[in-house]
Design a protein around this motif. Structure first.
Motif, mmCIF file in Angstrom:
data_model
loop_
_atom_site.group_PDB
_atom_site.id
_atom_site.type_symbol
_atom_site.label_atom_id
_atom_site.label_comp_id
_atom_site.label_asym_id
_atom_site.label_seq_id
_atom_site.Cartn_x
_atom_site.Cartn_y
_atom_site.Cartn_z
ATOM 1 N N GLY A 46 37.913 -10.197 5.932
ATOM 2 C CA GLY A 46 38.613 -9.996 7.197
ATOM 3 C C GLY A 46 38.772 -8.555 7.664
ATOM 4 N N PHE A 47 37.994 -7.635 7.108
ATOM 5 C CA PHE A 47 38.052 -6.231 7.549
ATOM 6 C C PHE A 47 37.124 -6.073 8.753
ATOM 7 C CE2 PHE A 47 39.905 -6.029 3.455
ATOM 8 C CZ PHE A 47 40.775 -4.951 3.481
ATOM 9 N N SER A 48 37.634 -6.463 9.904
ATOM 10 C CA SER A 48 36.812 -6.541 11.109
ATOM 11 C C SER A 48 36.760 -5.242 11.904
ATOM 12 C CB SER A 48 37.337 -7.655 12.017
ATOM 13 O OG SER A 48 38.690 -7.382 12.367
ATOM 14 N N HIS A 49 37.609 -4.290 11.570
ATOM 15 C CA HIS A 49 37.719 -3.082 12.387
ATOM 16 C C HIS A 49 37.309 -1.838 11.592
ATOM 17 C CE1 HIS A 49 39.128 -0.370 15.452
ATOM 18 N NE2 HIS A 49 40.009 0.173 14.647
ATOM 19 N N LEU A 50 36.263 -1.142 12.089
ATOM 20 C CA LEU A 50 35.898 0.165 11.530
ATOM 21 C C LEU A 50 36.795 1.193 12.213
ATOM 22 C CD1 LEU A 50 33.980 2.040 9.873
ATOM 23 C CD2 LEU A 50 32.557 2.158 11.928
ATOM 24 N N TYR A 68 34.490 5.663 4.818
ATOM 25 C CA TYR A 68 34.501 4.579 5.783
ATOM 26 C C TYR A 68 35.883 3.949 5.739
ATOM 27 C CZ TYR A 68 29.413 4.922 5.316
ATOM 28 O OH TYR A 68 28.116 5.372 5.278
ATOM 29 N N MET A 69 36.633 4.030 6.839
ATOM 30 C CA MET A 69 37.968 3.430 6.899
ATOM 31 C C MET A 69 37.850 2.087 7.605
ATOM 32 S SD MET A 69 40.062 5.630 5.462
ATOM 33 C CE MET A 69 41.667 5.201 6.051
ATOM 34 N N LEU A 70 38.203 1.021 6.893
ATOM 35 C CA LEU A 70 38.132 -0.338 7.427
ATOM 36 C C LEU A 70 39.515 -0.962 7.408
ATOM 37 C CD1 LEU A 70 35.000 -1.606 5.480
ATOM 38 C CD2 LEU A 70 35.083 -0.667 7.782
ATOM 39 N N ASN A 71 39.800 -1.750 8.450
ATOM 40 C CA ASN A 71 41.122 -2.353 8.562
ATOM 41 C C ASN A 71 41.020 -3.867 8.690
ATOM 42 O OD1 ASN A 71 43.422 -3.280 10.733
ATOM 43 N ND2 ASN A 71 44.182 -1.832 9.203
ATOM 44 N N ASN A 72 41.906 -4.529 7.968
ATOM 45 C CA ASN A 72 42.113 -5.967 8.091
ATOM 46 C C ASN A 72 43.436 -6.125 8.828
ATOM 47 O OD1 ASN A 72 43.180 -8.579 7.605
ATOM 48 N ND2 ASN A 72 41.931 -8.806 5.770
#
Length: 176
Positions: A46-50, A68-72
């Motif tokens: 569910g980490f859909s946002h870079l 690389y910063m990824l956000n769920n």
């Protein structure tokens, strides 16, 4: 957050898990495992946002660190995935097909650090530094003072004041 990390660790070659604060953690992976990990994070976790892609120049070690910063958003969790690159042959893997916004980050990193991302659209187009021919300016061995002295003429009559003394003189001209 630890549950996600435990699941990922079973499937990928993850480095040490470093929790910075609630909802934010970092780990390092070898470059060859990055794409698989990013796909897994996006499609299964569910980490859909870079959030961002950035670099750090570890000049003394001869390395660049890509982060690389990824956000769920559903879990309110952000992971920073670090990849170390050889500074002399700085080349990362393009992820513009996973997150289209990565194209912009990759162009910036190419121009400012000299890190190439083969296959990334418009990677060689000028982005910020139109007509730039010098060493990429975010590299730590770029000498900004020497560059400015070579590029810009000295302006006669320019005086630099100590801010504290200058304001004291402006506010209290009679020395009160």
């Amino acid at each position: 957050m630890r549950d996600i990390h435990a699941r990922l660790k079973q499937r990928h070659h993850l480095g040490q898990f470093e929790r910075q604060r609630p909802g934010l953690a970092f780990f390092t992976v070898p470059r060859e495992y990055l794409r698989g990990l990013l796909l897994d994070l996006r499609d299964k976790e569910g980490f859909s946002h870079l959030v961002l892609l950035t670099a750090v120049d570890w000049m003394e070690e001869g390395l660049f660190q890509l982060t690389y910063m990824l956000n769920n958003r559903a879990e309110d969790v952000t992971f920073g995935i670090r990849v170390m690159l050889d500074r002399d042959e700085a080349e990362g893997d393009s992820i513009h097909d996973l997150w289209p916004t990565a194209e912009t980050y990759q162009r910036e990193l190419k121009e400012m650090f000299g890190i190439n991302f083969p296959g990334s659209p418009r990677i060689d187009d000028e982005f910020i530094l139109e007509g730039w021919t010098d060493l990429p300016p975010y590299r730590r061995d770029f000498d900004s003072l020497a560059y400015s002295q070579q590029t810009y003429a000295e302006r006669p009559g320019r005086v630099t004041h100590d801010p504290r003394e200058h304001m004291k003189q402006k506010l209290y001209p009679d020395g009160v």
